[in-house]
Scaffold this active site. Structure first.
Site, PDB file in Angstrom:
ATOM      1  N   GLY A 296       0.840  -1.196   0.000  1.00  0.00           N
ATOM      2  CA  GLY A 296       0.000   0.000   0.000  1.00  0.00           C
ATOM      3  C   GLY A 296       0.873   1.244   0.000  1.00  0.00           C
ATOM      4  O   GLY A 296       1.979   1.256  -0.555  1.00  0.00           O
ATOM      5  N   SER A 297       0.411   2.267   0.736  1.00  0.00           N
ATOM      6  CA  SER A 297       0.989   3.608   0.592  1.00  0.00           C
ATOM      7  C   SER A 297       2.451   3.751   0.983  1.00  0.00           C
ATOM      8  O   SER A 297       3.104   4.708   0.580  1.00  0.00           O
ATOM      9  CB  SER A 297       0.162   4.602   1.399  1.00  0.00           C
ATOM     10  N   THR A 298       2.982   2.834   1.788  1.00  0.00           N
ATOM     11  CA  THR A 298       4.406   2.955   2.127  1.00  0.00           C
ATOM     12  C   THR A 298       5.275   2.832   0.876  1.00  0.00           C
ATOM     13  O   THR A 298       6.407   3.304   0.847  1.00  0.00           O
ATOM     14  CB  THR A 298       4.844   1.875   3.145  1.00  0.00           C
TER      15      THR A 298
END
Ligand SMILES: [Zn+2]
Length: 599
Positions: A296-298
């Site tokens: 995801g966003s990491t």
């Protein structure tokens, strides 16, 4: 060990060799005499007498943490064996041994009945001293008691999945025990006894002719990069968070961002290697290396760094997020926040701070499949890090030739790619240290039985990012914690940089789960000269699913305690606002208004 000590050991070795050589000569003479002068007699005795040999087990090398704290040691025990050819009355011996070994007499008797020529049958391992003494008191010349060891892990569950364990035969089966088995195992020696075959009916050992035929060599001991204090902090905070979130499990890794030394590597639920059979098999291997997940966003770090390095977003260039965007015949969306998905107009920095999927997808499409793939590989995704424990996964990064636009867009915000926690943390370390890739590793030194210390070579990290890109990204990641999705990671007296991640769990063959998430936070501190990088991954939290809510506070707690323990001086004056935890605005899509753990 001092040079004098080395010389003493070498000297003792030479003396011992001389004694052994003299003994072999004497023994050879004796055997020659036995075979030549008593040829007929020796033949009549056959294989049932003469020379008996048995193994001398070598103790396994110990495992220590970086400060010398023992993590795996040996408890001295014994093994009971028999020379079936020298057992006069198998039924009687079996009956005597049965209550001592807690084994049915019939079973022992079966084991004692072997074809001629079998001179060694192992009856029981891991026998303690009182029991060994009781067996010695039987004075049965057919019974042999040899040294043995049992592996003991004094820290119990702590770092269980890093250490692994050894099987009944003393072979490392998981973790460092398996990964470094060749170095930890010693070399078995051999004991030899010449038996008295001259007197009919006698199988007694000839006094003075019991000798070491081949000396055993103890295994090398290993000093890990792990710090038990930091490991304990990480496990404690992770366990509490997994319980508080009603999550299925969690993983956390702490690393030195300058060197790639792993300081702590924790998985919940864990297991106690002293009693590994009582725990589910899945707990034996660390998820940090073996369980890839969709980040995801990491993963937006990779897209943002690539965009800066490739110059695809000029300074001040913006993208307008209306909450969703069509790519081909699919729609990608930003997460809901303040009742809306639209982030409005954002520059590259803003997309990271606010964790905007639409913006990052647009940037990824500007980069294209080849460049996105190349940058992911440059950070180390899609390949094993080479950490010294078995079972490492390379994650999943398919070749770019097969990426349709929707996949390029998805990978831009961390979907359609899977990574291990270790890979992801290593990627953040590269930014933290100013642009050099780090290779995570667990072994500091290996010391052999003679005291010689070896420093296994650490792979030199190549430069993958310019210092300018890193300095810029550090400021952006610091804003994530000051004003973006990661405010729950803020520490009052320290500057912290990091990124939240919230990913729906991919279901094998069934798209994405609507209610199963992976919440994570990854970051480092201090920002200017980072000493500690930490990743926290919470698997299937049942309350809030957001990384900023579930994982960021765990990161904060770990960092705060570990940096204090490491005596890293604070790098930020405590303002009244920060002390009261007011730096938090809750302006983003990944922070819910309530923080479950104190800020
Ligand atoms: Zn957006």
């Amino acid at each position: 060990m001092s040079a004098t000590g080395d010389r003493q050991i070498a000297h003792r070795g030479r003396v011992w060799s001389a004694i052994a050589a003299a003994f072999f000569l004497a023994l050879a003479g004796r055997l020659w005499s036995l075979q030549v002068t008593h040829h007929e007699h020796y033949l009549a005795l056959g294989e049932r007498s003469g020379v008996r040999r048995w193994p001398i087990p070598a103790p396994r090398g110990a495992i220590f943490d970086r400060n010398g704290e023992p993590l795996a040691v040996n408890l001295k025990l014994y093994s009971v064996a028999a020379d079936p050819g020298c057992i006069k009355d198998a039924a009687k011996t079996a009956a005597q041994l049965s209550p001592l070994l807690r084994k049915p007499a019939r079973e022992i008797e079966q084991e004692l009945k072997q074809p001629p020529g079998v001179r060694w049958v192992l009856l029981k391992r891991s026998v303690d001293e009182p029991l060994a003494a009781a067996i010695r008191r039987l004075r049965d010349p057919g019974l042999i008691i040899v040294d043995g060891w049992r592996r003991v892990y004094p820290q119990r569950e702590l770092a269980g999945a890093v250490l692994g364990f050894v099987g009944a035969d003393g072979k490392g089966l998981a973790g460092v025990e398996a990964g470094l088995d060749r170095r930890l195992s010693g070399v078995e020696g051999e004991m030899q006894v010449v038996l008295d075959g001259r007197r009919p009916g006698s199988r007694d050992q000839i006094p003075g002719l019991t000798q070491v035929r081949k000396a055993m060599v103890p295994g090398s001991s290993v000093v890990l990069t792990l710090d038990v204090q930091i490991q304990a902090i990480v496990e404690e905070e992770l366990k509490a968070a997994v319980e508080a979130a009603g999550a299925a499990g969690g993983t956390a890794v702490a690393m030195d961002p300058q060197t790639g030394e792993v300081l702590a590597l924790a998985t919940v639920p864990g297991f106690d290697p002293n009693d590994y059979r009582s725990y589910p098999r899945e707990t034996w291997v660390s998820n940090a290396v073996a369980a890839p997940y969709e980040p995801g966003s990491t993963f937006k770090l990779v897209t943002a760094c690539a965009a800066l390095e490739e110059g695809v977003m000029s300074r001040g260039e913006t993208v307008t997020c209306e909450g969703s965007r069509r790519v081909g015949n699919r729609t990608i969306s930003c997460a809901l926040h303040h009742g809306s998905r639209a982030h409005g107009t954002l520059d590259l920095d803003g997309m990271v701070v606010e964790s905007c999927n639409v913006g990052m997808a647009t940037v990824a499409l500007k980069l294209g499949a080849d460049r996105m793939h190349r940058w992911a590989r440059r950070f180390g995704f899609g390949e094993r890090t080479g950490i010294e424990i078995p079972g490492e996964s390379p994650g999943m990064l398919s070749p770019p030739g097969r990426w349709p636009d929707i996949q390029v867009a998805n990978i831009g915000f961390g979907q359609g790619v899977s990574v291990t926690p270790l890979q992801l943390l290593a990627a953040y370390c590269a930014v933290a240290n100013g642009g050099r890739r780090v290779y995570p590793h667990l072994v500091r030194t290996i010391r052999d039985a003679a005291g010689k210390v070896e420093h296994p070579p650490v792979r030199e990290g190549e430069r993958i990012l310019s210092r300018e890109t890193c300095d810029h990204m550090k400021r952006v990641l610091e804003r994530v914690v000051e004003e973006g999705t990661g405010t729950a990671a803020a520490i009052a007296n320290r500057r912290v940089a990091g990124k939240t991640g919230t990913a729906q769990k991919a279901q094998p063959g069934a798209g994405y789960s609507s209610n199963k998430h992976i919440a994570s936070f990854v970051g480092f501190s201090p920002v200017d000269d980072p000493r500690l990088a930490v990743l926290v991954v919470i698997d299937e939290p049942t309350g809030s699913q957001y990384g900023g809510t579930v994982a960021a506070p765990v990161f904060r707690a770990i960092c705060e305690r570990a940096l204090t323990y490491l005596r890293v001086p604070p790098d930020r004056p405590v303002t009244e606002q920060a002390a009261a935890g007011q730096g938090y605005r809750g302006s983003s899509n990944e922070v819910s208004p309530r923080r479950s753990r104190g800020a």
